[in-house]
Design a protein around this motif. Structure first.
Motif, PDB file in Angstrom:
ATOM      1  N   VAL A 102      20.002   8.459 -19.001  1.00  0.00           N
ATOM      2  CA  VAL A 102      19.069   9.502 -19.448  1.00  0.00           C
ATOM      3  C   VAL A 102      17.713   9.197 -19.046  1.00  0.00           C
ATOM      4  O   VAL A 102      17.093  10.088 -18.397  1.00  0.00           O
ATOM      5  CB  VAL A 102      19.208   9.607 -21.137  1.00  0.00           C
ATOM      6  CG1 VAL A 102      18.214  10.694 -21.571  1.00  0.00           C
ATOM      7  CG2 VAL A 102      20.405  10.197 -21.542  1.00  0.00           C
ATOM      8  N   ASP A 103      17.278   7.938 -19.319  1.00  0.00           N
ATOM      9  CA  ASP A 103      15.963   7.576 -18.787  1.00  0.00           C
ATOM     10  C   ASP A 103      16.110   6.002 -18.333  1.00  0.00           C
ATOM     11  O   ASP A 103      16.831   5.461 -19.238  1.00  0.00           O
ATOM     12  CB  ASP A 103      14.965   7.973 -19.783  1.00  0.00           C
ATOM     13  CG  ASP A 103      13.531   7.855 -19.168  1.00  0.00           C
ATOM     14  OD1 ASP A 103      13.424   7.710 -17.825  1.00  0.00           O
ATOM     15  OD2 ASP A 103      12.409   8.089 -20.006  1.00  0.00           O
ATOM     16  N   PHE A 104      15.170   5.591 -17.661  1.00  0.00           N
ATOM     17  CA  PHE A 104      14.876   3.924 -17.966  1.00  0.00           C
ATOM     18  C   PHE A 104      13.518   3.629 -17.207  1.00  0.00           C
ATOM     19  O   PHE A 104      13.037   4.203 -16.667  1.00  0.00           O
ATOM     20  CB  PHE A 104      15.964   3.521 -16.619  1.00  0.00           C
ATOM     21  CG  PHE A 104      15.630   3.725 -15.398  1.00  0.00           C
ATOM     22  CD1 PHE A 104      15.090   2.673 -14.504  1.00  0.00           C
ATOM     23  CD2 PHE A 104      16.011   4.863 -14.646  1.00  0.00           C
ATOM     24  CE1 PHE A 104      14.541   2.993 -13.044  1.00  0.00           C
ATOM     25  CE2 PHE A 104      15.777   5.041 -13.226  1.00  0.00           C
ATOM     26  CZ  PHE A 104      15.004   4.072 -12.683  1.00  0.00           C
ATOM     27  N   ILE A 105      13.054   2.491 -17.575  1.00  0.00           N
ATOM     28  CA  ILE A 105      11.991   1.835 -17.044  1.00  0.00           C
ATOM     29  C   ILE A 105      12.180   0.503 -16.777  1.00  0.00           C
ATOM     30  O   ILE A 105      13.109  -0.175 -17.006  1.00  0.00           O
ATOM     31  CB  ILE A 105      11.100   1.823 -18.331  1.00  0.00           C
ATOM     32  CG1 ILE A 105      11.614   0.899 -19.611  1.00  0.00           C
ATOM     33  CG2 ILE A 105      10.582   3.253 -19.006  1.00  0.00           C
ATOM     34  CD1 ILE A 105      10.431   0.620 -20.751  1.00  0.00           C
ATOM     35  N   LEU A 117      18.321   3.927 -20.993  1.00  0.00           N
ATOM     36  CA  LEU A 117      18.923   4.678 -22.117  1.00  0.00           C
ATOM     37  C   LEU A 117      19.943   5.598 -21.601  1.00  0.00           C
ATOM     38  O   LEU A 117      19.797   6.389 -20.837  1.00  0.00           O
ATOM     39  CB  LEU A 117      17.588   5.522 -22.746  1.00  0.00           C
ATOM     40  CG  LEU A 117      17.999   6.645 -23.955  1.00  0.00           C
ATOM     41  CD1 LEU A 117      18.325   5.732 -25.201  1.00  0.00           C
ATOM     42  CD2 LEU A 117      16.787   7.460 -23.981  1.00  0.00           C
ATOM     43  N   GLN A 118      21.125   5.288 -22.419  1.00  0.00           N
ATOM     44  CA  GLN A 118      22.265   6.033 -22.037  1.00  0.00           C
ATOM     45  C   GLN A 118      22.573   7.241 -23.028  1.00  0.00           C
ATOM     46  O   GLN A 118      22.041   7.258 -23.945  1.00  0.00           O
ATOM     47  CB  GLN A 118      23.534   5.032 -22.104  1.00  0.00           C
ATOM     48  CG  GLN A 118      23.338   3.752 -21.356  1.00  0.00           C
ATOM     49  CD  GLN A 118      23.309   4.005 -19.658  1.00  0.00           C
ATOM     50  OE1 GLN A 118      22.030   4.120 -19.377  1.00  0.00           O
ATOM     51  NE2 GLN A 118      24.213   4.084 -19.188  1.00  0.00           N
ATOM     52  N   ASP A 119      23.348   8.146 -22.664  1.00  0.00           N
ATOM     53  CA  ASP A 119      23.595   9.270 -23.283  1.00  0.00           C
ATOM     54  C   ASP A 119      24.519   9.279 -24.459  1.00  0.00           C
ATOM     55  O   ASP A 119      24.940  10.054 -25.245  1.00  0.00           O
ATOM     56  CB  ASP A 119      23.987  10.503 -22.467  1.00  0.00           C
ATOM     57  CG  ASP A 119      25.304  10.347 -21.990  1.00  0.00           C
ATOM     58  OD1 ASP A 119      25.985   9.398 -21.883  1.00  0.00           O
ATOM     59  OD2 ASP A 119      25.779  11.157 -21.014  1.00  0.00           O
ATOM     60  N   TYR A 154       9.265   2.288 -27.237  1.00  0.00           N
ATOM     61  CA  TYR A 154       9.353   3.492 -27.874  1.00  0.00           C
ATOM     62  C   TYR A 154      10.424   4.280 -27.439  1.00  0.00           C
ATOM     63  O   TYR A 154      10.719   4.466 -26.063  1.00  0.00           O
ATOM     64  CB  TYR A 154       8.096   4.226 -27.867  1.00  0.00           C
ATOM     65  CG  TYR A 154       6.699   3.372 -28.415  1.00  0.00           C
ATOM     66  CD1 TYR A 154       6.911   3.045 -29.818  1.00  0.00           C
ATOM     67  CD2 TYR A 154       5.794   2.879 -27.490  1.00  0.00           C
ATOM     68  CE1 TYR A 154       5.748   2.461 -30.281  1.00  0.00           C
ATOM     69  CE2 TYR A 154       4.981   2.101 -27.875  1.00  0.00           C
ATOM     70  CZ  TYR A 154       4.779   1.915 -29.307  1.00  0.00           C
ATOM     71  OH  TYR A 154       3.715   1.016 -29.839  1.00  0.00           O
ATOM     72  N   VAL A 155      11.361   4.830 -28.387  1.00  0.00           N
ATOM     73  CA  VAL A 155      12.390   5.648 -27.874  1.00  0.00           C
ATOM     74  C   VAL A 155      12.371   7.064 -28.834  1.00  0.00           C
ATOM     75  O   VAL A 155      12.376   7.019 -29.710  1.00  0.00           O
ATOM     76  CB  VAL A 155      13.914   4.889 -28.424  1.00  0.00           C
ATOM     77  CG1 VAL A 155      15.084   5.769 -27.904  1.00  0.00           C
ATOM     78  CG2 VAL A 155      13.951   3.500 -27.883  1.00  0.00           C
TER      79      VAL A 155
END
Length: 522
Positions: A102-105, A117-119, A154-155
């Motif tokens: 979903v998103d990553f940093i 961040l996985q779905d 932060y999520v």
């Protein structure tokens, strides 16, 4: 070398990689016919900036490391992570994950430490050797952000909570509880004073102080569209005072933290939610520019006046856009196999690892570039109905424009042949009839008549001139450039039944009347 380019406002935008670059073949055909393509000059002259810069199906997110030497991207299918080494211009490695990203940093200066961040509500910590640790969160995540000062992750989730995972302590802290129950779409941390901003699904932005661990202020966003509004994206500027937010209606708003009224409102034009906002403030020449992107187009414009600078519009939907600081290059993750690369020389130089792009673009600037629609044909809505391709309206095959559509020229020829199988035969018959008509016209002329085939109108008047002035003089009048439109354009046809003609010629020629069997008057 060949680069696809577009020009607007004297700003050239070069598409280095991606779909429809230097060739019109689909990606699946290109892979299947690589042997046949070895003789294709356009395919041979393409610029392959980074090898294997693609995914099997589509790409979700892309990031460039802080040292500028690597790029990390996630995509599908199957869910995987790619890391590209700019020093070698190639894929360094790929890793497969259990679920889609979903998103990553990226935490480190290079690619060795990253958080994904996985779905499936999981958070994966990737290191040099592979997956280091994996944990779960209670609700589905939407966005990630990291505070380097206190090591808080932060999520943003599909609920009213912003989960805080402290990487120094290795445990979850008490989450921030927002006033919305719908969800948190975007989170960003101000790098100057640490203020945390959260864009909510109910159309509000909440600011939290990580030191006091409480909300500072809540601000409702009005984008002026009179439609239900969500804050889909937000981004702080590095000066600590300004920030920008994008709404689900395709509107971008620029704010100063000292006022609740927007400094500038910019409509993206398509009505899709804003996916990415980037402040382009790394070089002095581009300090007033900002980039906003939805799934259709990425626009670069002036943050003070809103005047457009350049735009990047691929033929597929956009998922993410990454800007390489200090340069004029953008990477784009999208709904296609190949990821896109755009280069804007007016924005900045090419990165050091591909400095040869400057030489290529300088040569191309001296030559006229092809337009976006050079391989397309414009057809109207009536043509769409005649060709029986109404079911393709709304797809990527027909590109809507003004009162019609653009369609690939090769595809149009095939569809036209299917809809009109006798089109070639009919065209051949029309040409034969035209040739026969010309031959008959030349045969029925009397001896000594003017044989100029340009005489299409006023032939009776030409005959009168020939009797009155002689053959040579009449032919000179017909071939004179000053009078040629009188014998070619139907607008100059002499109407002998009109009132004006009868006023100028009240008495007919007796020779003509006697030939018709009537008496004439003088």
């Amino acid at each position: 070398m060949v680069l696809k380019s577009t020009t607007a406002n004297d700003i050239s935008v070069y598409q280095v990689s991606g779909t429809n670059v230097s060739r019109s073949l689909p990606d699946w055909i290109a892979k299947k016919r690589k042997r046949a393509l070895k003789n294709d000059l356009d395919y041979q002259n393409r610029v392959e900036l980074v090898q294997d810069f693609e995914f099997s199906e589509a790409s979700n997110k892309i990031r460039v490391t802080k040292d500028g030497q690597y790029a990390m991207a996630t995509g599908t299918y199957k869910p995987q992570i790619h890391v590209y080494d700019f020093a070698n211009l190639s894929l360094k490695f790929e890793r497969h994950t259990d679920t889609e990203n979903v998103d990553f940093i990226i935490l480190s200066d290079d690619w060795t430490k990253s958080i994904h961040l996985q779905d499936d509500r999981s958070i994966e910590f990737q290191v040099k050797g592979g997956m280091h640790y994996r944990t779960r969160i209670p609700k589905f995540g939407r966005t990630l952000s990291y505070n380097e000062v206190n090591c808080d992750l932060y999520v943003g989730t599909a609920g009213n909570e912003i989960y805080r995972l402290n990487l120094e302590q290795g445990r979850f802290l008490k989450p921030f509880e927002t006033e919305t129950t719908l969800g948190v779409n975007s989170i960003d941390v101000n790098q100057v004073h640490g203020l945390v901003a959260a864009g909510l699904e109910d159309g509000a932005v909440e600011f939290w102080d990580p030191r006091a661990k409480q909300r500072v202020v809540r601000m409702l966003i009005n984008d002026g569209t009179d439609l239900p509004t969500q804050v889909s994206c937000l981004k702080f500027k590095n000066d600590g005072l300004n920030f920008a937010c994008g709404t689900s209606n395709g509107v971008s708003l620029l704010y100063d933290l000292r006022t609740s009224q927007p400094l500038l409102r910019k409509d993206q034009g398509y009505g899709f939610d804003i996916k990415k906002i980037t402040w382009i403030d790394d070089s002095d020449s581009a300090s007033d520019l900002i980039m906003t992107s939805d799934k259709k187009i990425a626009k670069i414009w002036n943050k003070n006046t809103g005047k457009p600078f350049a735009s990047m519009e691929p033929s597929v939907d956009i998922n993410d856009v990454e800007y390489i600081p200090g340069t004029g290059m953008f990477f784009m993750a999208n709904e296609a196999i190949a990821m896109h690369t755009y280069y804007i020389p007016a924005l900045g130089p090419a990165p050091k690892w591909c400095s040869f792009l400057d030489n290529i673009t300088e040569e191309l600037e001296e030559k006229p570039s092809d337009t976006v629609y050079s391989n397309y044909r414009f057809i109207t809505k009536q043509d769409v109905v005649k060709l029986n391709i109404s079911h393709l309206v709304g797809t990527k095959v027909l590109r809507a424009y003004m009162h019609g559509y653009f369609i690939d020229t090769e595809l149009y020829d095939k569809v036209n042949l299917i809809a009109n199988p006798n089109a070639l035969q009919d065209q051949r018959e029309r040409e034969i009839k035209n040739r026969i008509a010309k031959e008959r016209e030349s045969r029925i002329r009397s001896t000594g008549a003017i044989t100029n085939t340009k005489v299409k109108v006023n032939k009776d008047y030409v005959n009168k001139l020939e009797k009155k002035m002689g053959h040579d003089a009449a032919e000179g009048v017909v071939n004179d450039d000053r009078f040629k439109e009188m014998f070619e354009d139907p607008m100059f046809q002499i109407d002998e039944e009109s009132h004006d003609y009868k006023q100028l010629n009240p008495v007919k020629n007796p020779e003509t009347d006697s030939a018709n069997g009537t008496d004439g008057f003088q």
